[in-house]
Design a protein around this motif. Structure first.
Motif, PDB file in Angstrom:
ATOM      1  N   SER A  76      -1.755   0.097  -5.942  1.00  0.00           N
ATOM      2  CA  SER A  76      -1.926   0.620  -4.462  1.00  0.00           C
ATOM      3  C   SER A  76      -0.657   1.104  -3.842  1.00  0.00           C
ATOM      4  O   SER A  76       0.266   0.864  -4.617  1.00  0.00           O
ATOM      5  CB  SER A  76      -2.338  -0.736  -3.355  1.00  0.00           C
ATOM      6  OG  SER A  76      -1.349  -1.469  -3.289  1.00  0.00           O
ATOM      7  N   GLY A  77      -0.887   1.825  -2.852  1.00  0.00           N
ATOM      8  CA  GLY A  77       0.669   2.228  -2.356  1.00  0.00           C
ATOM      9  C   GLY A  77       1.545   1.114  -1.854  1.00  0.00           C
ATOM     10  O   GLY A  77       2.689   1.308  -2.116  1.00  0.00           O
ATOM     11  N   MET A  78       1.062   0.062  -1.119  1.00  0.00           N
ATOM     12  CA  MET A  78       1.715  -0.966  -0.866  1.00  0.00           C
ATOM     13  C   MET A  78       2.573  -1.952  -2.158  1.00  0.00           C
ATOM     14  O   MET A  78       3.290  -2.162  -2.162  1.00  0.00           O
ATOM     15  CB  MET A  78       0.946  -2.051  -0.321  1.00  0.00           C
ATOM     16  CG  MET A  78       0.948  -1.559   1.643  1.00  0.00           C
ATOM     17  SD  MET A  78       2.487  -1.278   2.118  1.00  0.00           S
ATOM     18  CE  MET A  78       3.763  -2.442   1.991  1.00  0.00           C
ATOM     19  N   ALA A  79       1.791  -1.697  -3.320  1.00  0.00           N
ATOM     20  CA  ALA A  79       2.419  -2.485  -4.390  1.00  0.00           C
ATOM     21  C   ALA A  79       3.547  -1.336  -5.372  1.00  0.00           C
ATOM     22  O   ALA A  79       4.418  -1.999  -5.597  1.00  0.00           O
ATOM     23  CB  ALA A  79       1.297  -2.253  -5.625  1.00  0.00           C
ATOM     24  N   ALA A  80       3.243  -0.127  -4.780  1.00  0.00           N
ATOM     25  CA  ALA A  80       4.521   0.591  -5.154  1.00  0.00           C
ATOM     26  C   ALA A  80       5.759   0.389  -4.231  1.00  0.00           C
ATOM     27  O   ALA A  80       6.755   0.462  -4.669  1.00  0.00           O
ATOM     28  CB  ALA A  80       3.974   2.181  -5.202  1.00  0.00           C
TER      29      ALA A  80
END
Length: 383
Positions: A76-80
């Protein structure tokens, strides 16, 4: 800048040797998925550690698109975002963050960083002097977002990069709204580029993914945290993302064209109070956007006149759909105060200029005339 600078269509339409092997049956489709690019992939390694082969090819594409040495793909973007930030911050360190940020990033910092003993400051604007005013002796990271979500503010990449280098600080940017088609921050001196690949890289509102691009050394550092935090991407999603990136150049350029036309159209309507789009000459950072962007992007925001209800307006739309997603081929709208920035307090949203009636408009690839007609009929219904 480096050998990774190649034509976008060439990068996005050729997988390379791994794809050739897959077609010949030497590599199974299920194994054609990896998040971390090694020089020599050992397929026997533990796959949760970002290393199944097809992500190697995808990471090389992301790196090439962002003119970087290496890249890493996330679930996910938030994981990145979270993994990249925490890879460069330890207890006692300080990070300076841009005032105008995606609500999820703001909430991550505001709720979690104190647990790690990480100090942080938000700027009072998005110009270089606003960042310099917040730098401390223990500042290790500057984090920016341009164009920003949802007000499309533009931050001077060269100025922030020069400021950070003067103080020995690493710079990270959320480049999601621009996409690699419209902006390559590494060319302006930014160190680490982050994407919610769910958005323009995916482009079809059917996957969730993230990406980070930087030097090989920085990506190695991020990887060592990523393998402990998880966030690796599934085999099937990697395949879908690689499929989607083949058309990213065509999609984004069409969205650029449509968004610019829609911005001018909305700006001329008497029922629209304000339009936020860096491609409008009236935008405060219009000249800066022209300097560092190849296209102004497919995202814009606007406010209706005070006597018009933004919620009723969105429900009255027929072609344009209210949706949590953005950057897909279909045009969508949302209210940031109810979705992307709902976790922010009303006070913080007001400080950032996010009005309750603000509508974020992700422009798709439909005929612009159809989009205009839909907006006009929706306004007529609620007047």
């Amino acid at each position: 800048m480096n050998s990774n600078k190649k034509g976008l269509n060439t990068i996005c339409t050729h997988v390379g040797e791994l794809e050739d092997k897959q077609h010949k049956g030497a590599v199974s489709p299920l194994y054609m998925s990896t998040s971390y690019a090694y020089e020599d992939v050992d397929v026997k390694r533990y796959p949760r550690y970002f290393n199944t082969p097809n992500q190697e090819g995808l990471c090389k594409k992301v790196a090439a698109l962002e003119h970087a040495e290496s890249a890493l793909i996330f679930g996910s973007g938030m994981a990145a975002v979270s993994t990249a930030l925490l890879a460069f911050l330890n207890a006692g360190d300080h990070v300076v963050l841009q005032q105008t940020l995606y609500g999820g990033t703001y909430n991550l910092v505001n709720e979690e960083f104190s647990k790690y003993g990480i100090h942080y400051s938000f700027t009072e604007g998005w110009h270089a002097d606003a960042f310099e005013a917040q730098i401390k002796e223990n500042t290790k990271v500057i984090y920016i977002e341009t164009p920003s979500n949802p007000l499309l503010t533009i931050t001077d990449l060269e100025a922030v990069a020069a400021l950070a280098k003067k103080h020995g600080i690493i710079t990270l940017i959320d480049n999601t709204f621009a996409s690699p088609v419209n902006q390559n921050p590494i060319d302006f001196g930014i160190d680490v580029v982050i994407h919610s690949a769910t958005k323009y890289m995916g482009g079809h509102s059917d996957i969730c993914a993230g990406a980070v691009a930087s030097t090989a050394e920085n990506i190695e550092r991020i990887f060592h945290l990523a393998k402990n935090f998880g966030g690796s991407l599934s085999d099937y999603t990697v395949w879908l993302l690689e499929r989607s990136m083949k058309t990213m150049g065509i999609r984004v350029r069409a969205q650029n064209e449509n968004a610019l036309e829609m911005a001018y159209f909305l700006d001329e309507l008497t029922d629209i109070e304000k339009v936020y789009y860096p491609g409008l000459p009236s935008h405060p950072e219009y000249d800066l956007a022209k300097k560092q962007m190849k296209g102004f992007g497919g995202m814009l925001s606007f406010e209706l006149k005070e006597n018009l209800d933004s919620s009723k307006f969105q429900k009255a739309l027929n072609l344009i759909k209210p949706s949590m997603s953005l950057a897909g081929v279909e045009s969508t709208v949302i209210s940031p105060t109810q979705t992307s920035h709902a976790l922010m307090s009303a006070e913080v949203r007001a400080e950032q200029g996010i009005a309750d009636g603000l509508i974020r408009f992700s422009v798709g690839i439909e005929e612009a005339e159809d989009l205009k007609e839909d907006i006009l009929q929706a306004i007529a219904q609620i007047k």
